[in-house]
Structures are given as structure tokens and as C-alpha cells.
Design a protein around this motif. Structure first.
Motif, mmCIF file in Angstrom:
data_model
loop_
_atom_site.group_PDB
_atom_site.id
_atom_site.type_symbol
_atom_site.label_atom_id
_atom_site.label_comp_id
_atom_site.label_asym_id
_atom_site.label_seq_id
_atom_site.Cartn_x
_atom_site.Cartn_y
_atom_site.Cartn_z
ATOM 1 N N GLN A 97 8.476 -3.899 3.940
ATOM 2 C CA GLN A 97 7.323 -4.243 3.101
ATOM 3 C C GLN A 97 6.835 -5.665 3.365
ATOM 4 O O GLN A 97 5.640 -5.948 3.294
ATOM 5 C CB GLN A 97 7.698 -4.081 1.632
ATOM 6 N N LEU A 98 7.769 -6.554 3.675
ATOM 7 C CA LEU A 98 7.402 -7.937 3.963
ATOM 8 C C LEU A 98 6.736 -8.086 5.327
ATOM 9 O O LEU A 98 6.281 -9.173 5.684
ATOM 10 C CB LEU A 98 8.638 -8.843 3.897
ATOM 11 N N GLY A 99 6.718 -6.986 6.067
ATOM 12 C CA GLY A 99 6.085 -7.032 7.380
ATOM 13 C C GLY A 99 6.891 -7.821 8.389
ATOM 14 O O GLY A 99 6.341 -8.419 9.312
ATOM 15 N N LYS A 100 8.223 -7.813 8.202
ATOM 16 C CA LYS A 100 9.073 -8.544 9.129
ATOM 17 C C LYS A 100 8.916 -7.982 10.538
ATOM 18 O O LYS A 100 8.838 -6.774 10.751
ATOM 19 C CB LYS A 100 10.532 -8.458 8.705
ATOM 20 N N SER A 101 8.852 -8.857 11.489
ATOM 21 C CA SER A 101 8.765 -8.433 12.886
ATOM 22 C C SER A 101 10.162 -8.152 13.428
ATOM 23 O O SER A 101 11.163 -8.500 12.819
ATOM 24 C CB SER A 101 8.094 -9.528 13.721
ATOM 25 N N ASN A 102 10.211 -7.527 14.561
ATOM 26 C CA ASN A 102 11.475 -7.256 15.239
ATOM 27 C C ASN A 102 12.395 -6.373 14.378
ATOM 28 O O ASN A 102 13.604 -6.596 14.284
ATOM 29 C CB ASN A 102 12.196 -8.569 15.578
ATOM 30 N N ILE A 103 11.835 -5.369 13.739
ATOM 31 C CA ILE A 103 12.589 -4.463 12.883
ATOM 32 C C ILE A 103 13.374 -3.466 13.734
ATOM 33 O O ILE A 103 12.837 -2.877 14.680
ATOM 34 C CB ILE A 103 11.629 -3.714 11.929
ATOM 35 N N ASP A 104 14.631 -3.247 13.385
ATOM 36 C CA ASP A 104 15.484 -2.362 14.174
ATOM 37 C C ASP A 104 14.921 -0.959 14.310
ATOM 38 O O ASP A 104 14.955 -0.366 15.401
ATOM 39 C CB ASP A 104 16.878 -2.277 13.532
ATOM 40 N N THR A 105 14.453 -0.387 13.219
ATOM 41 C CA THR A 105 14.024 1.004 13.254
ATOM 42 C C THR A 105 12.890 1.239 14.246
ATOM 43 O O THR A 105 12.786 2.315 14.842
ATOM 44 C CB THR A 105 13.601 1.464 11.851
ATOM 45 N N GLU A 106 12.031 0.241 14.426
ATOM 46 C CA GLU A 106 10.926 0.380 15.398
ATOM 47 C C GLU A 106 11.470 0.529 16.812
ATOM 48 O O GLU A 106 11.062 1.435 17.567
ATOM 49 C CB GLU A 106 10.014 -0.841 15.313
ATOM 50 N N PHE A 107 12.398 -0.327 17.197
ATOM 51 C CA PHE A 107 12.923 -0.299 18.565
ATOM 52 C C PHE A 107 13.902 0.856 18.763
ATOM 53 O O PHE A 107 13.973 1.435 19.852
ATOM 54 C CB PHE A 107 13.583 -1.641 18.888
ATOM 55 N N ALA A 108 14.637 1.194 17.708
ATOM 56 C CA ALA A 108 15.519 2.360 17.800
ATOM 57 C C ALA A 108 14.699 3.626 18.026
ATOM 58 O O ALA A 108 15.114 4.531 18.770
ATOM 59 C CB ALA A 108 16.357 2.489 16.532
ATOM 60 N N GLY A 109 13.532 3.698 17.397
ATOM 61 C CA GLY A 109 12.655 4.843 17.590
ATOM 62 C C GLY A 109 12.182 4.980 19.026
ATOM 63 O O GLY A 109 12.070 6.094 19.555
ATOM 64 N N ILE A 110 11.906 3.851 19.670
ATOM 65 C CA ILE A 110 11.499 3.874 21.081
ATOM 66 C C ILE A 110 12.612 4.456 21.939
ATOM 67 O O ILE A 110 12.376 5.312 22.805
ATOM 68 C CB ILE A 110 11.135 2.452 21.549
ATOM 69 N N MET A 111 13.851 3.999 21.694
ATOM 70 C CA MET A 111 14.984 4.517 22.455
ATOM 71 C C MET A 111 15.200 6.003 22.176
ATOM 72 O O MET A 111 15.477 6.795 23.095
ATOM 73 C CB MET A 111 16.241 3.730 22.100
ATOM 74 N N ALA A 112 15.111 6.381 20.922
ATOM 75 C CA ALA A 112 15.336 7.776 20.556
ATOM 76 C C ALA A 112 14.324 8.693 21.243
ATOM 77 O O ALA A 112 14.677 9.779 21.733
ATOM 78 C CB ALA A 112 15.257 7.942 19.041
#
Length: 591
Positions: A297-312
């Protein structure tokens, strides 16, 4: 993966109580919910809690040889047990099961104390040799599996967790005073100490032989740092070797008769492990990531779930994301402290929550611990290390400032500053190599990594999940440690060699991702709230930890006054967390 415990009354003045062994065993039911077992001799008792992974229907422990003269209670996995079993069969040994425990039984018969050198795995076990009246304890090379012991009134007591030892009626939980400043200012405990007086950790890569009322602690394995003098030292050779060994390590760690998966944060280490694992599974590999709702919600960058999704998506894994509310983090803080048996690090509750959620799907999980320590992943110390200067443990960069907070009486009694300096110098001067960065990485492997492994073991086993760490196959470790550090850290690029070794299979966005810590709830106001709570605990006359501190110095520190006027806000945040966690540990164990 299991929980083990035992008592040896070496004075032989009273039989071992079955009730006490049962009580010790039952304290660790989370480590082994599938089965329990006891062996009670006249002056020896062994206990075991089982989490069934291999040969589910056999393998009950404690386990003995054919004539009942050798008994074993064991926690862990021996990944090369089938190879060893074939060798032992050729030597005439008879097997009744297809589990790795029985390999330890017969390996001890065949090789004695040297059997540990045959094992590739993670393990902590005890062997009772009744003919020779010898109790033998062993812990794996890197310390992946925990093992603790205490000696009191003619009894040698051991267990996978301290809370089991505390079940013995002769053991009263007391604070080990030397551990207080080590924890607060180094975040690591030295000299095999725990937070509890007279309870010790079996050092990684060590065995204990207890015979004739005498304890002998011996090191059977260590890293040997040296400068490579000849041969092919090209980066291409190292890349090929790392890929080959890590690939084989992952393959070996996929042996399981129960569902398994892989942690996938979208960071380099877990991405490499997950990618390699997909090469050996018939169905889509299950992978798991986590984050906190407020961070998103805070719009933090470099969130794990975003990059994990790319790998998945890239490797077509069966991927699951767990999004936690920050309140869940707070709610489990005391329970996690009970499981860890020490004050907990900032991200530890997150791992606990993650393992709780993934247990619904799997029992075995691959994890990326060890890569940072082996290959130079901690960027915050690498530049300093390259200057060949190190005056404090690099993972505790505010030692000089925060150590001023301790009560002078405790400083005099523990002499912790002198002990830290001695320990630091001993590690850095143990080898003659000219590669100073490799010396610093050795320091990380021998001290800091143990904290990370304990965190992983106890947060996973709290939910009966077995975590396996492919980067810590000893063959891989032995090959990496002496690779010149110029390949590990290059052009301000941490883990350069690891990135280059897997660049052909890992997406560039993952390779180039900025390193970040494991998720924890981010709150812009937390540093202010937390420092006030910590300072109140110190200034209070009713907290359990206030007497450890110089109250005036601590108040100046948290308010950036006088000698602390320029103190870093990160130092305040980390120190306040440590103080709160220490108070919680006292509360959890009533000390």
C-alpha cells in the motif's frame, strides 16, 4: 528432520527417568509430529520425535544395530546415504530399512568416530555405544542443524532445542551474562555460548566424545583458506565449477517421499535454487513468496512478490504468494522468541509466518541461505573489507557507539570488548592468505551464518517443515572459499561470480535487482515509537533488562545528545529492536 534428546548418568548413581525423557521429547513435538520413540538403558536414555520424510513407514528411532549394542537418535538428512548403504552392504552389513538413519548406525560400526567424514548432509545425532560405554555426538560441518548440551551433577544432557534441556529438573533457566553484550552489540554469540548459563551449543563441524566421565570436543572439519598458486584460475573455470556443483547439490536435496517446494523471493539466491530445481521435477515446482499488505500500500519499490512473479512465469512454477497484515507480525513476536530461544532478529517473525502458510502445501522446502556468506553478498561491508581494515564484526557496524550503552559493571565482569577483539583477530589471523576479503567471508561463515541457519531451522521446524540449503553442500563450500575475491566482488557489484555463473538461465531483471532484506512491516513512524519503547524499558525500574544498561548514556543515545549527537538513525532503529527483543526473551523464559 526431527528432534532428538538424551541423558547419560555417567556417575551411574541413579537410573535415567523415562518420564524426564518423555517430557523432553514432548517439548519438541513441533519438530516431529509423526512419531516418537524412546530407548531407556540403565544409565542412558535417548528420545526422538520424527518428521517422516524418507521411508515413511520404516525408520523408527531411536534405532539400533543387530545386537542392540549401538543406538542412534538422529535429526537431519544424509543425502548420499544410498551410496554409503551400497558400500556398507559390500562390507557385510545387513539393513532392515531404506532410511538414512540406519546408514549412520552401520557407518559408526564400520568407521567409528570418523563416520562423520563420510556424510554429505545436514545432521545432528547421538550414538550410544554400550560395549565401550561411549556417548558420541556430532553436528554437521556448517551447523545447519542445532544441537545443545549441559553437564550437571553427573548427568550429560543434550537436545535439538534448549527448551527440552530445560525440562530436566536439575536445570534452572539462568541468564548467561556474557551473552548479553554479545547479543546486543555483535548480534552473534561467541564461544559456543547460548543465552542460558551452563547450556552450550555443539560447534559446527565438531563432535563430542563422552567417556570415563570426560568430555572431549573435537573439530573434524573446517574451511582451509589459502592462496591458489597454480592451475587454471580463469573466471570461466570457476563459473563452470559453481554451476555444476550447485546443480548437483539441488538435485540431491530433492530426495523426498513427501511434497516439496522452494522459497522464491525473487532475489538472486532463491531464484537460482528454484530455477535449478525445475530441471528435476516431473510436475510444476511449488514456489512461495511473501509480503506485507502495508508495504504494498505504501508503494514500496523492490517488492519481493513482483520479482518472484517474474521468476514463476519464466519457469512455470506452481507459485503462491502470502500477503500478511502487519498485526500478524506483532502477534507472533513472543511465540517466535520461544521457538528461537534467544532474542529475535527483525525479519524472524516473517519467516515464521511464511513457514506456517506453506506447511498447508509442502513438508520440505529449498532455501538460499549461505550464498551471501560464501560469495560476498553483504555489500555494506565489502568496501571496508577491501581496505584490509576491520575493527568490529562487519554485520554490527555500530559496535563502538552502542557498546557505550552497557552498564560499566557488566562491562568489567564480562570483558566483552576484549573478548570481541580477541575473537575477531583470531579468525582473521588464522590463515596466511593475502586475500583479506576471503578472510572476512570466513568470519561470516563461522559466526554470522550460524545465526541465519538457526533462524531458518527453528522457524521452519516450528511448523514441521524441513528446510534444505543447497548452497551449503560442503563440496561447493570447499571449492568456493579460495576463489580469489576479485571475482566475488567486482566494480561495486556484490556476488559478481554467482551472477555470471547463472546469467544464461536467470532473467536479467533478477540478476540486476538491488539486494534487499527479507520482508518485514515498514512503518515510517516505527523508528520513533520503537526508540521510545526501548528507552522506557531501560529507564524503568520494573523491566527485566534495565540493569544491563547505563541509563544516562542510553537516554542520550536515543535522543541524539552529547556524544551521540551524530548517531545514525539506523543504529537507533536496530538497537531499539534489540532491546525490545531482549526484554521479550526474558519474559518468554521467565529469567
Amino acid at each position: 528432520m526431527c528432534g532428538i534428546c538424551g541423558i547419560y548418568n555417567y556417575n551411574k548413581d541413579a537410573p535415567v527417568s523415562e518420564d524426564i525423557i518423555n517430557s523432553m521429547n514432548n517439548t519438541m513435538v513441533h519438530r516431529g509430529p509423526d512419531d516418537s520413540g524412546l530407548f531407556i538403558g540403565q544409565f542412558i536414555g535417548l528420545g526422538h520425535r520424527r518428521l517422516s520424510i524418507i521411508d515413511i513407514h520404516s525408520g523408527k528411532q531411536p534405532m539400533c544395530n543387530e545386537d542392540g549394542s549401538i543406538w542412534v537418535t538422529y535429526n537431519g538428512e544424509i543425502y548420499n546415504f544410498l551410496e554409503l548403504k551400497d558400500q556398507l552392504l559390500k562390507k557385510g552389513h545387513v539393513f532392515k530399512t531404506n532410511c538414512d538413519t540406519e546408514v549412520i548406525v552401520h557407518a559408526f560400526e564400520e568407521y567409528g568416530f570418523e563416520c562423520v567424514l563420510k556424510f554429505n548432509g545436514m545432521f545432528a545425532f547421538a550414538v550410544w555405544d554400550s560395549k565401550n560405554e561411549v556417548l558420541f555426538l556430532a553436528r554437521d560441518r556448517l551447523g545447519i542443524k542445532p544441537l545443545y548440551y549441559s553437564i550437571i551433577n553427573g548427568n550429560f544432557i543434550f537436545a535439538s532445542e534448549i527448551k527440552a534441556i530445560l525440562q530436566h529438573p536439575m536445570i534452572e533457566p539462568e541468564v548467561e551474562l556474557n551473552s548479553i553484550p554479545e547479543y546486543l552489540f555483535c548480534t552473534s554469540l561467541l564461544n559456543a555460548n547460548t543465552m542460558f548459563k551452563d547450556i552450550f551449543s555443539v560447534p559446527a563441524g565438531h563432535t563430542i566424545v563422552f567417556k570415563n566421565k570426560t568430555k572431549q570436543v573435537s573439530e573434524y572439519w573446517d574451511i582451509k583458506l589459502e592462496d591458489i598458486q597454480s592451475g587454471d584460475t580463469s573466471i570461466d573455470r570457476y563459473k563452470e565449477k559453481i554451476f555444476s556443483l550447485l546443480d548437483d547439490s539441488v538435485r540431491m536435496r530433492l530426495m523426498s517421499d513427501v511434497p516439496f517446494g522452494s522459497l522464491l523471493s525473487g532475489g538472486l539466491d532463491s531464484s537460482i535454487i528454484s530455477a535449478l530445481a525445475t530441471r528435476y521435477v516431473n510436475d510444476n515446482l511449488m514456489t512461495f513468496a511473501m509480503e506485507y499488505s502495508k508495504n504494498i500500500q505504501l508503494g514500496k519499490s523492490n517488492i519481493d512478490t513482483e520479482f518472484a512473479g517474474i521468476m514463476a512465469n519464466t519457469f512455470q512454477t506452481d507459485h503462491r504468494e502470502f500477503i500478511f497484515d502487519p498485526e500478524e507480525y506483532k502477534e507472533v513476536f513472543e511465540k517466535v522468541t520461544w521457538h528461537l530461544e534467544k532474542p529475535i532478529e527483525l525479519t524472524t517473525p516473517s519467516l515464521y509466518l511464511l513457514h506456517k502458510s506453506l506447511k498447508q502445501h509442502i513438508t520440505v522446502v529449498l532455501s538460499g541461505e549461505g550464498a551471501d556468506e560464501l560469495l560476498g553478498g553483504y555489500f555494506f561491508f565489502l568496501k571496508e573489507a577491501q581496505t584490509n581494515q576491520l575493527s568490529e564484526f562487519p554485520w554490527a557496524p555500530y559496535f563502538k557507539e552502542v557498546s557505550m550503552l552497557i552498564n560499566p559493571e557488566i562491562e568489567r565482569e564480562t570483558r566483552f570488548k576484549e573478548n570481541v577483539k580477541t575473537s575477531l583477530n583470531d579468525f582473521l589471523n588464522k590463515f596466511k592468505t593475502n586475500d583479506f576479503l576471503n578472510k572476512v567471508l570466513y568470519l561470516f561463515i563461522k559466526i554470522y551464518l550460524l545465526e541465519m541457519l538457526e533462524r531458518q531451522d527453528k522457524t521452519s521446524m516450528a511448523w514441521s517443515v524441513e528446510a534444505r540449503v543447497p548452497f551449503l553442500d560442503h563440496r561447493l563450500v570447499e571449492n568456493i572459499v579460495n576463489i580469489p575475491s576479485r571475482y566475488k566482488f567486482k566494480d561495486d557489484n556484490e556476488k559478481y561470480l554467482l551472477k555470471e555463473s547463472f546469467r544464461d538461465i536467470i532473467p536479467p531483471v533478477i540478476i540486476n535487482r538491488k539486494k534487499k532484506p527479507f520482508p518485514f512491516p515498514v512503518d515510517p513512524m516505527s523508528v520513533y515509537r520503537q526508540k521510545n519503547i526501548a528507552n522506557d524499558l531501560v529507564q524503568s525500574g520494573t523491566s527485566r533488562i534495565s540493569h544491563y544498561f547505563d541509563k544516562k548514556m542510553t537516554n542520550n543515545f536515543f535522543n541524539k545528545k552529547n556524544e551521540f549527537k551524530g548517531i545514525d538513525s539506523l543504529a537507533i532503529f536496530r538497537t531499539s529492536h534489540s532491546i525490545i527483543a531482549l526484554e521479550m526473551w526474558h519474559k518468554a523464559f521467565g529469567v
